[in-house]
Design an enzyme around this catalytic site. Structure first.
Site, PDB file in Angstrom:
ATOM      1  N   ASP A   8      55.476  25.458  -1.198  1.00  0.00           N
ATOM      2  CA  ASP A   8      55.415  24.785   0.089  1.00  0.00           C
ATOM      3  C   ASP A   8      54.006  24.224   0.266  1.00  0.00           C
ATOM      4  O   ASP A   8      53.067  24.656  -0.417  1.00  0.00           O
ATOM      5  CB  ASP A   8      55.737  25.771   1.229  1.00  0.00           C
ATOM      6  CG  ASP A   8      56.329  25.094   2.447  1.00  0.00           C
ATOM      7  OD1 ASP A   8      57.494  25.369   2.776  1.00  0.00           O
ATOM      8  OD2 ASP A   8      55.621  24.275   3.063  1.00  0.00           O
ATOM      9  N   VAL A  62      56.039  18.546  -4.007  1.00  0.00           N
ATOM     10  CA  VAL A  62      57.147  18.372  -4.946  1.00  0.00           C
ATOM     11  C   VAL A  62      57.164  16.996  -5.599  1.00  0.00           C
ATOM     12  O   VAL A  62      57.836  16.796  -6.620  1.00  0.00           O
ATOM     13  CB  VAL A  62      58.515  18.645  -4.279  1.00  0.00           C
ATOM     14  CG1 VAL A  62      58.631  20.107  -3.877  1.00  0.00           C
ATOM     15  CG2 VAL A  62      58.765  17.712  -3.102  1.00  0.00           C
ATOM     16  N   TYR A  94      66.900   8.731   5.670  1.00  0.00           N
ATOM     17  CA  TYR A  94      67.324  10.112   5.433  1.00  0.00           C
ATOM     18  C   TYR A  94      68.671  10.153   4.714  1.00  0.00           C
ATOM     19  O   TYR A  94      68.844  10.891   3.732  1.00  0.00           O
ATOM     20  CB  TYR A  94      67.410  10.847   6.770  1.00  0.00           C
ATOM     21  CG  TYR A  94      67.691  12.323   6.654  1.00  0.00           C
ATOM     22  CD1 TYR A  94      66.741  13.193   6.141  1.00  0.00           C
ATOM     23  CD2 TYR A  94      68.906  12.856   7.074  1.00  0.00           C
ATOM     24  CE1 TYR A  94      66.988  14.558   6.040  1.00  0.00           C
ATOM     25  CE2 TYR A  94      69.170  14.209   6.990  1.00  0.00           C
ATOM     26  CZ  TYR A  94      68.208  15.061   6.464  1.00  0.00           C
ATOM     27  OH  TYR A  94      68.465  16.399   6.364  1.00  0.00           O
ATOM     28  N   PHE A 127      71.703  22.705  11.634  1.00  0.00           N
ATOM     29  CA  PHE A 127      71.177  24.055  11.479  1.00  0.00           C
ATOM     30  C   PHE A 127      69.909  24.233  12.292  1.00  0.00           C
ATOM     31  O   PHE A 127      69.107  23.298  12.429  1.00  0.00           O
ATOM     32  CB  PHE A 127      70.878  24.352   9.998  1.00  0.00           C
ATOM     33  CG  PHE A 127      72.047  24.940   9.268  1.00  0.00           C
ATOM     34  CD1 PHE A 127      72.039  26.256   8.835  1.00  0.00           C
ATOM     35  CD2 PHE A 127      73.186  24.179   9.044  1.00  0.00           C
ATOM     36  CE1 PHE A 127      73.130  26.803   8.182  1.00  0.00           C
ATOM     37  CE2 PHE A 127      74.285  24.709   8.390  1.00  0.00           C
ATOM     38  CZ  PHE A 127      74.262  26.027   7.956  1.00  0.00           C
ATOM     39  N   THR A 148      66.696  24.961  12.343  1.00  0.00           N
ATOM     40  CA  THR A 148      65.502  25.019  11.510  1.00  0.00           C
ATOM     41  C   THR A 148      64.311  24.598  12.367  1.00  0.00           C
ATOM     42  O   THR A 148      64.489  24.174  13.519  1.00  0.00           O
ATOM     43  CB  THR A 148      65.653  24.088  10.296  1.00  0.00           C
ATOM     44  OG1 THR A 148      65.888  22.754  10.762  1.00  0.00           O
ATOM     45  CG2 THR A 148      66.808  24.532   9.409  1.00  0.00           C
TER      46      THR A 148
END
Length: 255
Positions: free
Chosen positions: A36, A60, A161, A194, A196
């Site tokens: 992360d 990443v 997205y 969700f 998050t």
């Protein structure tokens, strides 16, 4: 594969879906490297989870960062046999808005992190996984990616997205077909709504309203439920090359 046998790298592992997955693996005796960019959250989580967890600051989209993270994980755990890709960002921007046309840089950034970043981790992890000793079913590893229901029913303002997550869905089967020769399975989860960290800024009333859009159960999903599906995928060797919706039956409307 048993959860207790997992030697995992989890991108976006310091919060949300990735954090829940790391907790579940470690709770059952596995080991997890949390990749992360949030050092504060990542280090705090590792301190809580103990010796079976490590944190590695990782972008990443960077080949060097991901190579470094994989090497450090193998040095700590001996091998990697599990990858869960949860790192990603979301934006809301119309193609044609009052302030002007959609930013190309913004579109490129979302694609770079969500799609190219996922591919970057897959390719570099698979390179090391292929040399693992196979288990009694010939399995050397499992890779689980995170897409979204937006890959199928993107709303207005989600062009970037949706494109990024649609790309993750689209590459799942061809990569699974290729890596089958090495005993490495590849799956993708497409979550719905969700709870998050991106929802934490919303008032409770707004979160409840979003939850009521879900046919059943009428609420936002819990990260632990995502982690439970990763467990099912890891432990069921016949799950391969597929995207599973985890959404309570929701089908997103245009807006």
């Amino acid at each position: 594969m048993k959860i207790s046998e997992c030697k995992a790298i989890i991108t976006g592992g310091a919060s949300g879906l990735g954090e829940a997955t790391a907790r579940n693996i470690i709770r059952q005796g596995g080991k997890a490297a949390i990749l992360d960019l949030s050092e504060e959250r990542g280090k705090a989580l590792v301190e809580e989870l103990g010796e079976n967890a490590i944190f590695i600051s990782t972008d990443v989209t960077s080949e060097a960062d991901v190579q470094n993270a994989i090497s450090k994980t193998i040095k700590s755990f001996g091998i990697i046999n599990t990858v869960v890709n949860c790192a990603g960002i979301g934006i809301a921007a119309k193609l044609l808005a009052r302030k002007g046309v959609h930013s190309l840089d913004m579109f490129s950034k979302v694609i770079s992190i969500n799609l190219i970043g996922t591919f970057n981790v897959i390719r570099l992890a698979a390179e090391r996984m292929k040399d693992n000793e196979p288990n009694d079913q010939g399995e050397r590893g499992i890779i689980i990616n995170t897409a979204s229901v937006a890959a199928f029913e993107g709303q207005i303002g989600q062009a970037a997205y949706s494109a990024s997550k649609g790309g993750v869905v689209g590459m799942t089967l061809p990569i699974a077909r290729e890596l089958a020769a090495y005993g490495i399975r590849v799956m993708t989860i497409a979550p719905g709504l969700f709870h998050t960290p991106m929802f934490d800024s919303l008032p409770a009333e707004a979160r409840d309203s979003l939850g009521k859009m879900v046919p059943f159960p009428q609420r936002l999903g819990f990260p632990d439920e995502y982690a439970l599906l990763t467990e099912s995928i890891i432990t069921n060797p016949m799950l391969n090359g597929e995207t599973i919706r985890l959404d309570g039956g929701i089908r997103m409307q245009p807006k």
